[in-house]
Design an enzyme around this catalytic site. Structure first.
Site, PDB file in Angstrom:
ATOM      1  N   ASP A  93     -33.897  19.525  56.061  1.00 60.75           N
ATOM      2  CA  ASP A  93     -32.557  20.115  56.113  1.00 60.75           C
ATOM      3  C   ASP A  93     -32.728  21.567  56.542  1.00 60.75           C
ATOM      4  OD1 ASP A  93     -29.863  20.780  55.477  1.00 60.75           O
ATOM      5  OD2 ASP A  93     -29.862  19.278  53.898  1.00 60.75           O
ATOM      6  N   ASP A 135     -27.492  22.229  58.647  1.00 58.98           N
ATOM      7  CA  ASP A 135     -26.494  22.531  57.624  1.00 58.98           C
ATOM      8  C   ASP A 135     -25.403  23.456  58.177  1.00 58.98           C
ATOM      9  OD1 ASP A 135     -25.786  22.615  54.716  1.00 58.98           O
ATOM     10  OD2 ASP A 135     -26.188  24.758  54.969  1.00 58.98           O
ATOM     11  N   GLU A 195     -24.207  18.487  60.313  1.00 58.91           N
ATOM     12  CA  GLU A 195     -23.184  18.424  59.261  1.00 58.91           C
ATOM     13  C   GLU A 195     -21.864  18.822  59.913  1.00 58.91           C
ATOM     14  OE1 GLU A 195     -22.908  21.415  56.236  1.00 58.91           O
ATOM     15  OE2 GLU A 195     -21.846  20.073  54.891  1.00 58.91           O
ATOM     16  N   HIS A 233     -24.240  14.616  49.051  1.00 54.44           N
ATOM     17  CA  HIS A 233     -24.396  15.390  47.821  1.00 54.44           C
ATOM     18  C   HIS A 233     -23.248  16.376  47.581  1.00 54.44           C
ATOM     19  CE1 HIS A 233     -25.889  17.737  51.131  1.00 54.44           C
ATOM     20  NE2 HIS A 233     -25.697  18.815  50.410  1.00 54.44           N
ATOM     21  N   ASP A 234     -22.259  16.387  48.478  1.00 49.13           N
ATOM     22  CA  ASP A 234     -21.144  17.330  48.342  1.00 49.13           C
ATOM     23  C   ASP A 234     -19.823  16.657  47.985  1.00 49.13           C
ATOM     24  OD1 ASP A 234     -22.675  19.581  49.074  1.00 49.13           O
ATOM     25  OD2 ASP A 234     -22.363  19.194  51.210  1.00 49.13           O
TER      26      ASP A 234
HETATM   27  C1  GLC Z   1     -23.618  22.460  53.177  1.00 46.11           C
HETATM   28  C2  GLC Z   1     -24.395  21.734  52.107  1.00 46.11           C
HETATM   29  C3  GLC Z   1     -23.907  22.186  50.765  1.00 46.11           C
HETATM   30  C4  GLC Z   1     -24.156  23.666  50.655  1.00 46.11           C
HETATM   31  C5  GLC Z   1     -23.528  24.428  51.816  1.00 46.11           C
HETATM   32  C6  GLC Z   1     -24.042  25.835  51.907  1.00 46.11           C
HETATM   33  O1  GLC Z   1     -22.276  22.141  53.171  1.00 46.11           O
HETATM   34  O2  GLC Z   1     -24.282  20.342  52.285  1.00 46.11           O
HETATM   35  O3  GLC Z   1     -24.523  21.489  49.716  1.00 46.11           O
HETATM   36  O4  GLC Z   1     -23.652  24.151  49.446  1.00 46.11           O
HETATM   37  O5  GLC Z   1     -23.814  23.834  53.052  1.00 46.11           O
HETATM   38  O6  GLC Z   1     -25.355  25.838  52.374  1.00 46.11           O
END
Ligand code: GLC
Length: 574
Positions: A133, A235, A295, A354-355
């Site tokens: 990631d 990300d 993402e 995970h979000d």
């Molecule tokens: C992305 C990740 C999340 C994180 C955010 C800031 O959305 O999936 O878990 O908090 O980025 O890095």
């Protein structure tokens, strides 16, 4: 009606679409393509691992890399081809790893670089690739780059982050708010300027307008490719660039869970400059045959399309995260799948992460959650495109949000309580068996509590139950792997006005028969008649390949097919 699962294997396992080019390690070469011109990642099943919660080898209550290594056989048996590990780099863990203080190392909590190498090598032996990631938008405020940047206005790294004067005494440069609550600007008294952070203040945004940042970050990817990584999940790509004029975002009516005015973030998200960066990262990735997964929270398919690049030169795998926002409804998925499939790039379907609230709770009605989870598995594992699973999905893990503010670990849950409970609920430890802590760890406490249903819902129990969700996933994945039509065949929706049943045909490829899929989205039996000729595919009779309805074991006609409640049926056309 009682649903009985039945599985009919394809008479002969057709090893078609063979990847011919094998590397010295035995893993298919990164550049190999199959008979359809497809690369490895187009046929792979990806599996997201949240390393804190997967398996704890040293029993300190937090998962680690050796824990993941110990579960590779499980992943292989499930049929996983690539694991995406969320950030495992050194980090103060303010955002549980999404605040990186060293991009080229492993956080001691998770192990060492030697542990990473061992994981990579053991994974390679099983033909499982590793995706890391890459937190591209920001670093930790403890990263040496930021510490230097902050040290003085003239420091070497000052311009690696976004420093600006306030509008006036005590006033930030503009009205931009942080995704995680409050102003997106933090005042630093030592140098009398504000720095910008789209997420927490401990996650200062890198200044991607600065070529030095770009070079350093591109080098990070090279460093990991050289170490055997097969790609990155990028990300928060939407937030890489901001308006150089720092114009205020227009406010919209209402406030969010943190009490901030809702904004239309036109000046600090989705700026077009991001595409230059993606093209650059892609050029580096291509040299190693690596894959870039984005993402990409897009509002519609046309936005999604842009991430592939005008010349297919940006992300190979922008995630269709819109999928996670759809209601469990046949017409809703029909319309969506057709649109994504027609967007021009290779679709990438994501069911959970995970979000967000776990899929079991998002699609489930509270009464038939496991049956609905089987429909969803049959859907996203028979579509044309690459599926990305989330750990625990395969056993139907539920979201277990904290019940009291004092229990919350995710800072957004603390700031936003009770409206926003944070993301702890979808990050609870993997449920391996019915022993203490679900077999995740033997520590006296785990970093998040294990969900209460673990005694019944766990890998071991489901492995022993032929009708389990876990075995359903294994069967679907095995069928997908052994079937070129399911992997590559064009997809067309059938019976398009049916409000209850989603059905589609996958055109035959590589001399293999076409296939039909029918999924009953309701709690009532539904009778359908399918005519694949409407999609230009011939075939009058059918042979059941896989179903969880024993009444359909010997279905041979495309007329009057009665699907029991929530039944899935996949047939091969003759
Ligand atoms: C992305 C990740 C999340 C994180 C955010 C800031 O959305 O999936 O878990 O908090 O980025 O890095």
């Amino acid at each position: 009606m009682k649903m009985k699962r039945m599985f009919v294997w394809v008479a002969a396992v057709v090893m078609c679409g063979c990847m011919v080019e094998l590397s010295a390690s035995g893993q298919t070469s990164a550049h190999a393509v199959d008979a359809e011109g497809h690369q490895w990642w187009q046929h792979a099943v990806f599996y997201e691992i949240y390393p804190r919660s997967f398996a704890d080898s040293n029993n300190d209550g937090v998962g680690d890399l050796k824990g993941i290594t110990s579960k590779l056989d499980y992943l292989k048996d499930l049929g996983v081809d690539a694991i995406w590990i969320t950030p495992c780099f050194p980090s103060p863990q303010v955002d549980f790893g999404y605040d990186v203080s060293d991009y080229e190392n492993i956080d001691p909590m998770y192990g060492t670089l030697a542990d990473f190498d061992e994981l990579a090598s053991d994974a390679r032996k099983r033909n499982i690739r590793i995706i890391l990631d890459f937190v591209v938008n920001h670093s930790s405020d403890q990263h040496p780059w930021f510490l230097d940047s902050k040290s003085s206005r003239t420091s070497a790294h000052r311009d690696w982050y976004m420093w600006h004067d306030g509008k006036g005494s005590g006033q930030p440069p503009n009205n931009w708010t942080s995704e995680f609550g409050g102003s997106a600007w933090k005042f630093d008294a030592a140098t009398n300027q504000y720095y910008y952070h789209f997420f927490y203040a401990e996650q200062p945004d890198l200044n991607w307008h600065n070529p030095a940042v770009k070079n350093a970050m591109f080098d990070v990817t090279r460093w990991w490719y050289d170490r055997g990584v097969s790609g990155f999940r990028l990300d928060a790509v939407d937030t890489l660039f901001e308006d150089p004029k720092l114009r205020d975002n227009p406010d919209q009516p209402g406030t969010n869970a943190y009490g901030d005015p809702i904004q239309n973030r036109i000046y600090n998200t989705k700026l077009p400059e991001v595409h230059d960066v993606l093209r650059g990262l892609r050029q580096v990735a291509d040299k190693s045959g690596a894959v870039l997964i984005g993402e990409t929270w897009t509002k519609d398919v046309s936005e999604l399309r842009q991430y592939y690049g005008d010349h297919s030169d940006e992300l190979q795998m922008p995630m269709d995260l819109m999928f996670t926002k759809l209601n469990f409804s046949a017409p809703v998925f029909r319309e969506h799948m057709a649109a994504v499939d027609g967007a021009g790039g290779w679709p990438v379907y994501v069911i959970s992460n995970h979000d967000i609230v776990r899929s079991s709770d998002r699609y489930g009605d509270g009464e038939h959650n496991d049956q609905i989870a089987k429909v969803m598995a049959a859907l996203y594992l028979t579509l044309r495109g690459t599926p990305i699973m989330y750990y625990g999905e395969e056993i139907g893990m539920k979201t277990t949000p904290p019940t009291r503010k004092e229990e919350v670990k995710d800072p957004i849950g603390q700031t936003g309580w009770p409206k926003e409970k944070g993301r702890d609920g979808e990050r609870t430890p993997m449920q391996w068996d019915d022993s203490n802590n679900a077999g995740f760890s033997t520590a006296s406490t785990t970093w998040l509590p294990v969900a209460a249903d673990y005694t019944a819902k766990n890998v071991k129990a489901e492995e022993g139950d032929p009708n389990s969700l876990l075995n359903w996933h294994k069967q679907l994945i095995a069928m997908r792997k052994n079937n070129p039509t399911l992997r590559d065949g064009k997809m067309e929706m059938l019976d398009r006005n049916n409000p209850s049943v989603l059905s589609y045909v996958r055109a035959g490829v590589a001399g293999q028969p076409a296939m039909v899929v029918a999924l009953n989205f309701t709690a009532e039996p539904q009778t359908i008649t399918l005519d694949p000729r409407t999609a230009g595919v011939s075939g009058d009779t059918v042979h059941t390949l896989l179903t969880n309805a024993s009444s359909l074991d010997h279905q041979s006609s495309l007329a009057d097919i009665t699907l029991p409640p929530y039944a899935s049926w996949i047939g091969s056309l003759k």
